[in-house]
Design a protein around this motif. Structure first.
Motif, PDB file in Angstrom:
ATOM      1  N   GLY A  57      37.044  41.022  38.786  1.00  0.00           N
ATOM      2  CA  GLY A  57      36.820  40.778  40.122  1.00  0.00           C
ATOM      3  C   GLY A  57      37.835  39.443  40.431  1.00  0.00           C
ATOM      4  N   ALA A  58      37.357  38.571  41.257  1.00  0.00           N
ATOM      5  CA  ALA A  58      37.778  37.153  41.646  1.00  0.00           C
ATOM      6  C   ALA A  58      37.972  36.420  40.372  1.00  0.00           C
ATOM      7  CB  ALA A  58      36.938  36.604  42.687  1.00  0.00           C
ATOM      8  N   ALA A  59      37.302  36.615  39.348  1.00  0.00           N
ATOM      9  CA  ALA A  59      37.239  35.958  38.085  1.00  0.00           C
ATOM     10  C   ALA A  59      38.745  35.807  37.482  1.00  0.00           C
ATOM     11  CB  ALA A  59      36.143  36.299  37.186  1.00  0.00           C
ATOM     12  N   LYS A  60      39.374  36.986  37.752  1.00  0.00           N
ATOM     13  CA  LYS A  60      40.802  37.285  37.124  1.00  0.00           C
ATOM     14  C   LYS A  60      41.489  36.008  37.547  1.00  0.00           C
ATOM     15  CE  LYS A  60      40.478  42.316  37.137  1.00  0.00           C
ATOM     16  NZ  LYS A  60      41.381  43.531  37.423  1.00  0.00           N
ATOM     17  N   LEU A  61      41.298  35.280  38.738  1.00  0.00           N
ATOM     18  CA  LEU A  61      42.279  34.409  39.128  1.00  0.00           C
ATOM     19  C   LEU A  61      42.105  33.173  38.176  1.00  0.00           C
ATOM     20  CD1 LEU A  61      41.538  34.372  43.116  1.00  0.00           C
ATOM     21  CD2 LEU A  61      43.602  35.266  41.631  1.00  0.00           C
ATOM     22  N   ALA A  62      40.966  33.033  37.500  1.00  0.00           N
ATOM     23  CA  ALA A  62      40.829  32.033  36.514  1.00  0.00           C
ATOM     24  C   ALA A  62      41.481  32.129  35.133  1.00  0.00           C
ATOM     25  CB  ALA A  62      39.381  31.749  36.364  1.00  0.00           C
ATOM     26  N   ALA A  63      41.996  33.288  34.991  1.00  0.00           N
ATOM     27  CA  ALA A  63      42.511  33.587  33.625  1.00  0.00           C
ATOM     28  C   ALA A  63      43.602  32.491  33.100  1.00  0.00           C
ATOM     29  CB  ALA A  63      43.210  35.084  33.609  1.00  0.00           C
ATOM     30  N   PRO A  64      44.581  31.743  33.796  1.00  0.00           N
ATOM     31  CA  PRO A  64      45.465  31.082  33.363  1.00  0.00           C
ATOM     32  C   PRO A  64      44.823  29.408  32.978  1.00  0.00           C
ATOM     33  CG  PRO A  64      46.445  31.794  35.137  1.00  0.00           C
ATOM     34  CD  PRO A  64      45.005  32.308  35.264  1.00  0.00           C
ATOM     35  N   LEU A  65      43.849  29.334  33.716  1.00  0.00           N
ATOM     36  CA  LEU A  65      42.952  28.033  33.119  1.00  0.00           C
ATOM     37  C   LEU A  65      42.014  28.513  32.067  1.00  0.00           C
ATOM     38  CD1 LEU A  65      42.205  25.138  34.062  1.00  0.00           C
ATOM     39  CD2 LEU A  65      40.568  26.018  35.647  1.00  0.00           C
ATOM     40  N   ALA A  66      41.713  29.476  32.200  1.00  0.00           N
ATOM     41  CA  ALA A  66      40.594  29.982  31.143  1.00  0.00           C
ATOM     42  C   ALA A  66      41.344  29.866  29.735  1.00  0.00           C
ATOM     43  CB  ALA A  66      40.209  31.148  31.466  1.00  0.00           C
ATOM     44  N   LYS A  67      42.734  30.309  29.827  1.00  0.00           N
ATOM     45  CA  LYS A  67      43.332  30.593  28.473  1.00  0.00           C
ATOM     46  C   LYS A  67      43.557  28.936  28.122  1.00  0.00           C
ATOM     47  CE  LYS A  67      46.692  31.870  25.536  1.00  0.00           C
ATOM     48  NZ  LYS A  67      46.204  32.874  24.349  1.00  0.00           N
ATOM     49  N   ILE A  68      43.825  28.004  28.788  1.00  0.00           N
ATOM     50  CA  ILE A  68      43.808  26.642  28.060  1.00  0.00           C
ATOM     51  C   ILE A  68      42.684  26.167  27.269  1.00  0.00           C
ATOM     52  CG2 ILE A  68      44.123  24.219  28.765  1.00  0.00           C
ATOM     53  CD1 ILE A  68      46.176  25.419  31.176  1.00  0.00           C
ATOM     54  N   ALA A  69      41.407  26.557  28.104  1.00  0.00           N
ATOM     55  CA  ALA A  69      40.262  26.188  27.787  1.00  0.00           C
ATOM     56  C   ALA A  69      39.708  26.999  26.823  1.00  0.00           C
ATOM     57  CB  ALA A  69      38.979  26.316  28.743  1.00  0.00           C
ATOM     58  N   LEU A  70      40.195  28.136  26.403  1.00  0.00           N
ATOM     59  CA  LEU A  70      39.801  29.137  25.328  1.00  0.00           C
ATOM     60  C   LEU A  70      40.645  28.849  24.050  1.00  0.00           C
ATOM     61  CD1 LEU A  70      38.961  32.376  26.915  1.00  0.00           C
ATOM     62  CD2 LEU A  70      37.352  31.166  25.838  1.00  0.00           C
ATOM     63  N   GLU A  71      41.763  28.192  24.308  1.00  0.00           N
ATOM     64  CA  GLU A  71      42.611  27.750  23.046  1.00  0.00           C
ATOM     65  C   GLU A  71      42.001  26.471  22.367  1.00  0.00           C
ATOM     66  OE1 GLU A  71      44.991  28.860  21.482  1.00  0.00           O
ATOM     67  OE2 GLU A  71      45.768  30.686  22.667  1.00  0.00           O
ATOM     68  N   LYS A  72      41.478  25.618  23.266  1.00  0.00           N
ATOM     69  CA  LYS A  72      40.841  24.425  22.881  1.00  0.00           C
ATOM     70  C   LYS A  72      39.669  24.829  22.323  1.00  0.00           C
ATOM     71  CE  LYS A  72      39.128  20.027  24.543  1.00  0.00           C
ATOM     72  NZ  LYS A  72      37.734  20.081  23.976  1.00  0.00           N
ATOM     73  N   LEU A  73      38.900  25.555  22.752  1.00  0.00           N
ATOM     74  CA  LEU A  73      37.593  26.321  22.153  1.00  0.00           C
ATOM     75  C   LEU A  73      37.859  26.751  20.584  1.00  0.00           C
ATOM     76  CD1 LEU A  73      35.242  27.510  24.986  1.00  0.00           C
ATOM     77  CD2 LEU A  73      34.605  25.794  23.498  1.00  0.00           C
ATOM     78  N   GLY A  74      39.042  27.769  20.723  1.00  0.00           N
ATOM     79  CA  GLY A  74      39.465  28.298  19.588  1.00  0.00           C
ATOM     80  C   GLY A  74      39.507  27.364  18.538  1.00  0.00           C
ATOM     81  N   THR A  75      40.201  26.241  18.722  1.00  0.00           N
ATOM     82  CA  THR A  75      40.448  25.280  17.655  1.00  0.00           C
ATOM     83  C   THR A  75      39.420  24.699  17.189  1.00  0.00           C
ATOM     84  OG1 THR A  75      42.739  24.812  18.471  1.00  0.00           O
ATOM     85  CG2 THR A  75      41.709  23.022  17.315  1.00  0.00           C
TER      86      THR A  75
END
Length: 147
Positions: free
Chosen positions: A114-132
């Motif tokens: 749904g609307a959460a798809k709009l957050a994917a670009p920001l989520a990618k940055i946050a998830l990369e940091k969490l991944g590290t």
């Protein structure tokens, strides 16, 4: 959708790594976003076991129900779901170059709904940091990196 992958080596044998990671409640120890993770069923951890995971992500608390969907000789897969996302954590553990070590590949795949798809670009940055941070925590917990 967002994909994050980390591959690293630890000084712990593959069976011990898989045994440790099999109980997703331990995410409280190694996942920097996890606030609380509680097992929802009883008995030995097995395919079909479930956990309620409460995490802080992008400044908000979110709750997903995770299920162990695969437990193979060298792989675990957990799938977490809520109304806004489906998160798949696929963990492959192979023998490392040196006896008693393991090569761990942790792949997180998050599909937003749904609307959460709009957050994917920001989520990618946050998830990369969490991944590290997750990699750093697992290396520390599982015996440190090898050279």
């Amino acid at each position: 959708m967002v994909d994050v992958t980390r591959t690293f080596t630890v000084q712990t044998a593959p069976d011990a790594v898989l045994d440790y990671l099999r109980d997703f409640a331990r995410a409280e120890e190694w996942d920097p976003g996890t606030i609380r993770c509680d097992r929802l069923d009883d008995g030995p951890v097995r395919v079909g076991s479930t956990w309620r995971n409460v995490s802080k992500f992008l400044g908000s608390e979110t709750e997903l129900t995770y299920e162990l969907t695969a437990a193979e000789a060298d792989r675990l897969r957990f799938v977490g779901k809520n109304d806004t996302a489906t998160s798949t954590d696929d963990i492959r553990v192979l023998p490392g170059e040196h006896q008693g070590t393991s090569s761990v590949t942790y792949h997180a795949h998050v599909e937003f709904h749904g609307a959460a798809k709009l957050a994917a670009p920001l989520a990618k940055i946050a998830l990369e940091k969490l991944g590290t941070e997750t990699e750093d925590n697992l290396v520390r917990i599982l015996g440190g990196a090898t050279t």
